[in-house]
Design a protein around this motif. Structure first.
Motif, PDB file in Angstrom:
ATOM      1  N   LEU A  39       0.829  -1.201   0.000  1.00  0.00           N
ATOM      2  CA  LEU A  39       0.000   0.000   0.000  1.00  0.00           C
ATOM      3  C   LEU A  39       0.868   1.257   0.000  1.00  0.00           C
ATOM      4  O   LEU A  39       0.563   2.235  -0.696  1.00  0.00           O
ATOM      5  CB  LEU A  39      -0.935  -0.008   1.206  1.00  0.00           C
ATOM      6  CG  LEU A  39      -1.911   1.167   1.305  1.00  0.00           C
ATOM      7  CD1 LEU A  39      -2.758   1.295   0.039  1.00  0.00           C
ATOM      8  CD2 LEU A  39      -2.806   1.010   2.534  1.00  0.00           C
ATOM      9  N   LEU A  43       0.564   4.131  -2.901  1.00  0.00           N
ATOM     10  CA  LEU A  43       0.181   5.502  -2.592  1.00  0.00           C
ATOM     11  C   LEU A  43       1.294   6.490  -2.931  1.00  0.00           C
ATOM     12  O   LEU A  43       1.027   7.598  -3.405  1.00  0.00           O
ATOM     13  CB  LEU A  43      -0.206   5.618  -1.115  1.00  0.00           C
ATOM     14  CG  LEU A  43      -1.487   4.875  -0.702  1.00  0.00           C
ATOM     15  CD1 LEU A  43      -1.719   5.016   0.797  1.00  0.00           C
ATOM     16  CD2 LEU A  43      -2.700   5.383  -1.475  1.00  0.00           C
ATOM     17  N   PHE A  69      -8.624  12.177  -0.356  1.00  0.00           N
ATOM     18  CA  PHE A  69      -8.224  12.294   1.042  1.00  0.00           C
ATOM     19  C   PHE A  69      -8.546  13.685   1.582  1.00  0.00           C
ATOM     20  O   PHE A  69      -9.014  13.835   2.711  1.00  0.00           O
ATOM     21  CB  PHE A  69      -6.732  12.000   1.196  1.00  0.00           C
ATOM     22  CG  PHE A  69      -6.365  10.571   0.916  1.00  0.00           C
ATOM     23  CD1 PHE A  69      -7.120   9.534   1.424  1.00  0.00           C
ATOM     24  CD2 PHE A  69      -5.262  10.264   0.134  1.00  0.00           C
ATOM     25  CE1 PHE A  69      -6.790   8.212   1.164  1.00  0.00           C
ATOM     26  CE2 PHE A  69      -4.918   8.948  -0.130  1.00  0.00           C
ATOM     27  CZ  PHE A  69      -5.681   7.918   0.381  1.00  0.00           C
ATOM     28  N   ILE A  77      -1.303   9.731   6.661  1.00  0.00           N
ATOM     29  CA  ILE A  77      -1.687   8.322   6.720  1.00  0.00           C
ATOM     30  C   ILE A  77      -0.591   7.529   7.416  1.00  0.00           C
ATOM     31  O   ILE A  77       0.595   7.697   7.125  1.00  0.00           O
ATOM     32  CB  ILE A  77      -1.933   7.767   5.300  1.00  0.00           C
ATOM     33  CG1 ILE A  77      -3.174   8.422   4.693  1.00  0.00           C
ATOM     34  CG2 ILE A  77      -2.096   6.249   5.327  1.00  0.00           C
ATOM     35  CD1 ILE A  77      -3.459   7.998   3.269  1.00  0.00           C
ATOM     36  N   LEU A  79       0.673   3.559   8.359  1.00  0.00           N
ATOM     37  CA  LEU A  79       0.534   2.162   7.943  1.00  0.00           C
ATOM     38  C   LEU A  79       1.181   1.287   9.008  1.00  0.00           C
ATOM     39  O   LEU A  79       2.377   1.416   9.282  1.00  0.00           O
ATOM     40  CB  LEU A  79       1.199   1.946   6.580  1.00  0.00           C
ATOM     41  CG  LEU A  79       0.668   2.838   5.449  1.00  0.00           C
ATOM     42  CD1 LEU A  79       1.515   2.668   4.193  1.00  0.00           C
ATOM     43  CD2 LEU A  79      -0.789   2.525   5.159  1.00  0.00           C
ATOM     44  N   ILE A 178      -4.552   0.840   9.033  1.00  0.00           N
ATOM     45  CA  ILE A 178      -4.294   2.109   8.346  1.00  0.00           C
ATOM     46  C   ILE A 178      -4.895   3.221   9.186  1.00  0.00           C
ATOM     47  O   ILE A 178      -6.091   3.188   9.500  1.00  0.00           O
ATOM     48  CB  ILE A 178      -4.945   2.121   6.951  1.00  0.00           C
ATOM     49  CG1 ILE A 178      -4.483   0.919   6.126  1.00  0.00           C
ATOM     50  CG2 ILE A 178      -4.647   3.434   6.230  1.00  0.00           C
ATOM     51  CD1 ILE A 178      -5.419   0.583   4.978  1.00  0.00           C
ATOM     52  N   LEU A 180      -5.892   7.143   9.492  1.00  0.00           N
ATOM     53  CA  LEU A 180      -6.167   8.379   8.766  1.00  0.00           C
ATOM     54  C   LEU A 180      -6.149   9.511   9.787  1.00  0.00           C
ATOM     55  O   LEU A 180      -7.032   9.598  10.645  1.00  0.00           O
ATOM     56  CB  LEU A 180      -7.528   8.301   8.070  1.00  0.00           C
ATOM     57  CG  LEU A 180      -7.753   7.063   7.193  1.00  0.00           C
ATOM     58  CD1 LEU A 180      -9.166   7.070   6.620  1.00  0.00           C
ATOM     59  CD2 LEU A 180      -6.716   6.986   6.084  1.00  0.00           C
ATOM     60  N   ARG A 201     -12.290   3.510   0.950  1.00  0.00           N
ATOM     61  CA  ARG A 201     -11.917   2.156   1.375  1.00  0.00           C
ATOM     62  C   ARG A 201     -11.174   1.425   0.255  1.00  0.00           C
ATOM     63  O   ARG A 201     -10.133   0.800   0.486  1.00  0.00           O
ATOM     64  CB  ARG A 201     -13.161   1.370   1.790  1.00  0.00           C
ATOM     65  CG  ARG A 201     -13.683   1.671   3.196  1.00  0.00           C
ATOM     66  CD  ARG A 201     -14.825   0.741   3.534  1.00  0.00           C
ATOM     67  NE  ARG A 201     -15.361   0.917   4.873  1.00  0.00           N
ATOM     68  CZ  ARG A 201     -14.934   0.257   5.952  1.00  0.00           C
ATOM     69  NH1 ARG A 201     -13.941  -0.609   5.836  1.00  0.00           N
ATOM     70  NH2 ARG A 201     -15.494   0.452   7.139  1.00  0.00           N
ATOM     71  N   ARG A 203      -9.552   2.664  -2.224  1.00  0.00           N
ATOM     72  CA  ARG A 203      -8.253   3.300  -2.457  1.00  0.00           C
ATOM     73  C   ARG A 203      -7.208   2.772  -1.478  1.00  0.00           C
ATOM     74  O   ARG A 203      -6.016   2.675  -1.803  1.00  0.00           O
ATOM     75  CB  ARG A 203      -8.410   4.812  -2.297  1.00  0.00           C
ATOM     76  CG  ARG A 203      -7.168   5.617  -2.651  1.00  0.00           C
ATOM     77  CD  ARG A 203      -6.877   5.568  -4.146  1.00  0.00           C
ATOM     78  NE  ARG A 203      -5.896   6.560  -4.516  1.00  0.00           N
ATOM     79  CZ  ARG A 203      -6.168   7.844  -4.713  1.00  0.00           C
ATOM     80  NH1 ARG A 203      -7.409   8.292  -4.580  1.00  0.00           N
ATOM     81  NH2 ARG A 203      -5.217   8.678  -5.055  1.00  0.00           N
ATOM     82  N   LEU A 204      -7.666   2.412  -0.292  1.00  0.00           N
ATOM     83  CA  LEU A 204      -6.765   1.930   0.753  1.00  0.00           C
ATOM     84  C   LEU A 204      -6.658   0.408   0.778  1.00  0.00           C
ATOM     85  O   LEU A 204      -6.079  -0.158   1.703  1.00  0.00           O
ATOM     86  CB  LEU A 204      -7.235   2.453   2.114  1.00  0.00           C
ATOM     87  CG  LEU A 204      -7.174   3.979   2.263  1.00  0.00           C
ATOM     88  CD1 LEU A 204      -7.893   4.418   3.530  1.00  0.00           C
ATOM     89  CD2 LEU A 204      -5.727   4.466   2.276  1.00  0.00           C
TER      90      LEU A 204
END
Length: 218
Positions: A39, A43, A69, A77, A79, A178, A180, A201, A203-204
């Motif tokens: 991910l 991104l 976003f 973000i 991770l 994840i 945010l 969702r 996109r992630l």
């Protein structure tokens, strides 16, 4: 905003800002790091996040020029992969390495959360009558996650800790998550979910829209 792990284990890391955490409760521990790296690379490659965290001690990646976003109020973000941490790779990017404070427990520092039995829907919180099995499961999770089961004091069924859900969105466990930073994205809870929430969702990487949602109260 995270649980002070039992038996002296360290906690996962969260900012004190308003946060929304999407937790994959099904992914195996051995696959979590690969999911986080995949991910991250996607991104960064899309220009959605900066390749370096804003602060090495608080590893979140600033959101760049990304309307999806921005419209959600997300400014950075994070991770998370159990047992791993991010560091600079020396070439202008970041690499995920073994070690660090991630334990996959996402809930308030003071442990004030409430979850429901997946079998009978009975609520259970730390300190309640019969909550000893919950507290033991949290301790077991830090050492042997696959063995972390909770015995419901109401129906007596033993079920994995990962299956217990919080109606107040203040608890989840999972090896990949994840964060945010900057907003409570309420539309992700399913109550009033809209097209933008589904896009976020997806996109992630949450293509099935089944990651658990936890809100940091900042």
């Amino acid at each position: 905003m995270l649980y002070d792990a039992p038996r002296g284990e360290s906690t996962s890391l969260l900012m004190s800002d308003a946060t929304t955490i999407l937790v994959d409760t099904e992914l195996e521990r051995d696959d979590a790091a690969a999911a986080a790296v995949e991910l991250y690379r996607r991104l960064v490659g899309e220009g959605s996040i900066a390749p370096l965290p804003s602060n090495p001690s608080d590893p979140c990646f600033p959101v760049l020029d990304d309307p999806l976003f921005a419209e959600s109020g997300v400014r950075a973000i994070g991770l998370h992969a159990s047992g791993h941490r991010w560091r600079e790779d020396g070439t202008g990017g970041a690499v995920l390495i073994d070690g660090g404070r991630e334990n996959g427990i996402f809930c308030p520092y003071d442990g004030s959360f409430c979850i429901r039995c997946p079998e009978c829907n009975q609520p259970l919180a730390p300190g309640d009558d019969g909550s000893e099995a919950l507290e033991e499961a949290l301790a077991v999770w830090c050492e042997a996650p696959d063995s972390a089961y909770v015995a419901c004091p109401s129906c007596a069924n033993w079920t994995p800790l990962t299956q217990w859900r919080s109606p107040g969105h203040d608890f989840a466990v999972g090896h990949f998550a994840i964060t945010l930073y900057g907003a409570h994205v309420r539309s992700l809870t399913g109550a009033g979910a809209d097209h933008a929430a589904t896009l976020l969702r997806h996109r992630l990487g949450d293509l099935a829209s089944d990651y658990a949602v936890v809100f940091g109260r900042g």
